[in-house]
Design an enzyme around this catalytic site. Structure first.
Site, PDB file in Angstrom:
ATOM      1  N   LYS A 206       0.833  -1.203   0.000  1.00 38.09           N
ATOM      2  CA  LYS A 206       0.000   0.000   0.000  1.00 38.09           C
ATOM      3  C   LYS A 206       0.870   1.257   0.000  1.00 38.09           C
ATOM      4  O   LYS A 206       0.646   2.191  -0.771  1.00 38.09           O
ATOM      5  CB  LYS A 206      -0.935  -0.010   1.199  1.00 38.09           C
ATOM      6  CG  LYS A 206      -1.854   1.214   1.257  1.00 38.09           C
ATOM      7  CD  LYS A 206      -2.695   1.242   2.524  1.00 38.09           C
ATOM      8  CE  LYS A 206      -3.799   0.212   2.516  1.00 38.09           C
ATOM      9  NZ  LYS A 206      -4.736   0.385   3.658  1.00 38.09           N
ATOM     10  N   GLU A 212      10.317  -5.715   3.539  1.00 36.86           N
ATOM     11  CA  GLU A 212      10.532  -7.010   2.891  1.00 36.86           C
ATOM     12  C   GLU A 212      10.104  -6.965   1.426  1.00 36.86           C
ATOM     13  O   GLU A 212      10.790  -7.498   0.544  1.00 36.86           O
ATOM     14  CB  GLU A 212       9.744  -8.107   3.624  1.00 36.86           C
ATOM     15  CG  GLU A 212      10.136  -8.309   5.084  1.00 36.86           C
ATOM     16  CD  GLU A 212       9.304  -7.469   6.046  1.00 36.86           C
ATOM     17  OE1 GLU A 212       9.262  -7.832   7.233  1.00 36.86           O
ATOM     18  OE2 GLU A 212       8.718  -6.452   5.614  1.00 36.86           O
ATOM     19  N   GLY A 266      -4.864  -4.944   5.742  1.00 35.25           N
ATOM     20  CA  GLY A 266      -4.083  -5.880   4.935  1.00 35.25           C
ATOM     21  C   GLY A 266      -4.615  -7.293   4.955  1.00 35.25           C
ATOM     22  O   GLY A 266      -4.712  -7.958   3.911  1.00 35.25           O
ATOM     23  N   ARG A 267      -4.979  -7.786   6.124  1.00 35.32           N
ATOM     24  CA  ARG A 267      -5.429  -9.176   6.223  1.00 35.32           C
ATOM     25  C   ARG A 267      -6.879  -9.351   5.755  1.00 35.32           C
ATOM     26  O   ARG A 267      -7.397 -10.464   5.741  1.00 35.32           O
ATOM     27  CB  ARG A 267      -5.259  -9.692   7.647  1.00 35.32           C
ATOM     28  CG  ARG A 267      -5.959  -8.872   8.720  1.00 35.32           C
ATOM     29  CD  ARG A 267      -5.493  -9.284  10.110  1.00 35.32           C
ATOM     30  NE  ARG A 267      -6.029  -8.440  11.159  1.00 35.32           N
ATOM     31  CZ  ARG A 267      -5.500  -7.278  11.540  1.00 35.32           C
ATOM     32  NH1 ARG A 267      -4.436  -6.808  10.920  1.00 35.32           N
ATOM     33  NH2 ARG A 267      -6.027  -6.585  12.540  1.00 35.32           N
ATOM     34  N   GLU A 352      -3.656 -11.976  14.359  1.00 33.58           N
ATOM     35  CA  GLU A 352      -3.275 -10.571  14.250  1.00 33.58           C
ATOM     36  C   GLU A 352      -4.444  -9.669  14.635  1.00 33.58           C
ATOM     37  O   GLU A 352      -4.247  -8.549  15.103  1.00 33.58           O
ATOM     38  CB  GLU A 352      -2.796 -10.257  12.828  1.00 33.58           C
ATOM     39  CG  GLU A 352      -2.067  -8.928  12.712  1.00 33.58           C
ATOM     40  CD  GLU A 352      -1.352  -8.758  11.394  1.00 33.58           C
ATOM     41  OE1 GLU A 352      -0.158  -9.118  11.309  1.00 33.58           O
ATOM     42  OE2 GLU A 352      -1.995  -8.289  10.431  1.00 33.58           O
ATOM     43  N   HIS A 383      -1.405 -38.464  10.260  1.00 32.98           N
ATOM     44  CA  HIS A 383      -0.160 -39.186  10.494  1.00 32.98           C
ATOM     45  C   HIS A 383       0.871 -38.302  11.174  1.00 32.98           C
ATOM     46  O   HIS A 383       2.065 -38.602  11.138  1.00 32.98           O
ATOM     47  CB  HIS A 383       0.379 -39.733   9.171  1.00 32.98           C
ATOM     48  CG  HIS A 383      -0.541 -40.728   8.545  1.00 32.98           C
ATOM     49  ND1 HIS A 383      -0.449 -42.088   8.786  1.00 32.98           N
ATOM     50  CD2 HIS A 383      -1.596 -40.571   7.712  1.00 32.98           C
ATOM     51  CE1 HIS A 383      -1.403 -42.717   8.108  1.00 32.98           C
ATOM     52  NE2 HIS A 383      -2.115 -41.818   7.455  1.00 32.98           N
ATOM     53  N   LYS A 503       9.974  -4.605  13.923  1.00 37.40           N
ATOM     54  CA  LYS A 503      10.446  -3.909  12.727  1.00 37.40           C
ATOM     55  C   LYS A 503      11.413  -2.786  13.095  1.00 37.40           C
ATOM     56  O   LYS A 503      12.446  -2.589  12.440  1.00 37.40           O
ATOM     57  CB  LYS A 503       9.266  -3.335  11.946  1.00 37.40           C
ATOM     58  CG  LYS A 503       8.375  -4.355  11.277  1.00 37.40           C
ATOM     59  CD  LYS A 503       7.264  -3.642  10.519  1.00 37.40           C
ATOM     60  CE  LYS A 503       6.355  -4.615   9.798  1.00 37.40           C
ATOM     61  NZ  LYS A 503       5.286  -3.922   9.042  1.00 37.40           N
TER      62      LYS A 503
END
Length: 539
Positions: A206, A212, A266-267, A352, A383, A503
């Protein structure tokens, strides 16, 4: 700042703590023949069976009174009409506006946001179509064969999960890849066998400043320029961003920048321009179907009475397990290989959002909040960790997700998959008694080890097929579950300050890892200083 009602101070909460617990699921099913029918609900294409949960009518009644006491319906309506319910950032929360039909209207601060949403969708459709039909070409005139989406968090988890889920709908000859981790191995593996001339990179940030994402985008840019030259950037990079200045400085034509709004977290953004890569893969019609699925659940959430409202009921189950029974973990187990990244997606959505210890008014919470969300697809998990689910000392409520028909030709294997899902839910609920073990002729020394306690609760969600619409429905279902639980706990589900501190500290440490640098002992603890020095010296 608003002062949320402390749920623990209400008479409804006190009544919930004292309501009698369910004795056993065996007893409940034996004495209530209609239980499975009464506790199964439908929301759009989703059939949601809540009957294998440790609740009865009295518990449901008490849980619904809690929802009414904290004003779930009023809070829902406030979100949907665009009130600034994200109080720490003074923002509306309008991911639901992203899937409103073009004929709808939603006025925020005197502006109808629906036309703007559909203007961006129209531009996305035109661009996606040009890539899919081959009219958008790279700098050397070749068709795009691979789209590489670079983002992180919601800018990656959503489109990456959905691209896997809808792989059967992806256009042949058009591959989607996703890069998020700042670890150089991620971008290296994504690009190493690609031809720059046939690669399109979608940079999703955005602000266009996400550390990153910009690091990976810069790496991809250098890779492309080395092969095709500086002038090729504009034909091989597009942006999902709102920062036109930085997008242009990167070399991307702002005509190929797709924006969204500060009321989209964002999420909660996969159905915004963040879904551009997904739309390229599945096509505009598939993406429209995806949005329609979201909207169908939004309407169910908006209009259905609380006692039949699936997101509300599932949210209240979580409150029962976390706050009354003390079970702070939840497994989401999709019996659909295509949904293998869905638990990871829900980890961000839930943890979050509600992983908070402070209420909306800044006061400390007075009860436990969000559970730890985890899971793997069936039957792989059987398993691995199902041993703990069946016979461990920790009780972990489970959501099973399955479809009646797989998106592949292997019908008998799909039956096997569904048989396993149903068997696991049944085994968790009803277990196996010592008498049953003895009746099977199990040797004495094995008998205690072959007993299953049962009463391990689960919800089973099924749909006819994993279509784009059903995927949208599943995502919206869990979005609204998270919202309702946030209302009950009094937290702001739409900020995420907890990601900030790391951060800031990383930015401080980064230059100290450079060759010849030294760690500042005044800025860090002794452990961190020693680790910085060791890593730098051994790089």
């Amino acid at each position: 700042m608003d002062a949320p009602l402390d749920v623990t101070s209400t008479s409804a909460w006190s009544a919930l703590q004292s309501v009698p617990r369910v004795a056993s699921l065996r007893h409940e099913f034996a004495t209530d023949p209609a239980r499975a029918h009464r506790y199964t609900h439908v929301a759009a294409d989703l059939r949601v069976d809540l009957s294998k949960n440790l609740v009865d009518d009295a518990i449901w009644s008490a849980l619904l009174e809690v929802a009414r006491a904290v004003g779930v319906e009023a809070h829902r309506d406030a979100m949907l009409r665009g009130d600034r319910i994200n109080v720490t950032e003074d923002r509306a929360v309008l991911h639901t506006a992203l899937r409103l039909p073009s004929t709808a209207s939603l006025v925020i601060d005197g502006v109808d946001v629906v036309p703007a949403v559909h203007e961006v969708l129209g531009r996305m459709r035109a661009f996606a179509t040009s890539v899919r039909e081959g009219t958008w070409r790279g700098a050397s005139g070749e068709r795009i064969a691979t789209v590489v989406n670079i983002g992180i968090g919601g800018s990656d988890l959503g489109p990456a999960m959905c691209a896997l889920a809808l792989e059967s709908r992806r256009q042949d000859g058009l591959e989607l890849r996703f890069v998020s981790n700042v670890d150089g191995a991620d971008i290296h593996q994504a690009l190493r066998d690609l031809d720059p001339a046939t690669t399109l990179v979608v940079v999703s940030s955005k602000t266009f400043t996400t550390l990153e994402t910009i690091a990976n985008a810069t790496c991809a840019r250098e890779w492309l320029v080395a092969a095709l030259g500086e002038d090729a950037v504009g034909r091989h990079f597009v942006a999902v961003s709102t920062n036109a200045e930085k997008v242009a400085a990167f070399g991307i034509d702002t005509a190929n920048m797709f924006g969204f709004w500060d009321w989209v977290g964002g999420r909660y953004s996969v159905d915004s321009a963040i879904g551009l890569s997904l739309m390229i893969g599945v096509g505009p019609e598939g993406f429209d179907e995806f949005l329609a699925g979201f909207h169908a659940i939004d309407e169910h959430f908006r209009t259905t009475p609380l006692d039949r409202n699936v997101p509300v009921l599932m949210a209240l189950l979580g409150v029962w397990y976390v706050n009354v029974l003390g079970w702070g973990s939840k497994a989401v187990l999709p019996y659909a290989h295509e949904l293998r990244r869905f638990p990871a997606y829900l980890q961000q959505l839930d943890m979050e959002s509600n992983g908070k210890s402070v209420r909306r008014d800044g006061a400390a919470v007075t009860t436990a909040t969000g559970p730890v969300i985890w899971g793997e697809p069936g039957t792989n998990g059987q398993h691995a960790f199902y041993q703990l689910l069946h016979q461990g000392t920790q009780v972990v409520p489970v959501d099973f997700i399955g479809v009646a028909r797989g998106e592949h030709p292997h019908v008998e294997q799909h039956r096997m998959l569904m048989a396993n899902m149903l068997a696991q839910a049944e085994a968790l609920a009803f277990g196996k008694t010592l008498d049953e073990v003895i009746a099977e002729g199990v040797p004495v020394h094995q008998q205690p080890h072959r007993v299953f306690p049962g009463d391990r609760p689960s919800t089973t969600i099924v749909a006819p097929r994993l279509t784009p619409s059903v995927l949208g429905q599943l995502i919206a279902l869990y979005e609204h579950i998270v919202f309702v639980q946030g209302v009950v706990w009094g937290v702001n589900s739409f900020d995420q300050w907890g990601v900030e501190l790391g951060k800031v500290l990383a930015a401080r440490i980064l230059p100290e890892l450079a060759p010849g640098a030294t760690a500042d002992p005044a800025a860090h603890d002794a452990s961190t200083v020693a680790l910085i020095d060791w890593l730098r010296d051994h790089a």
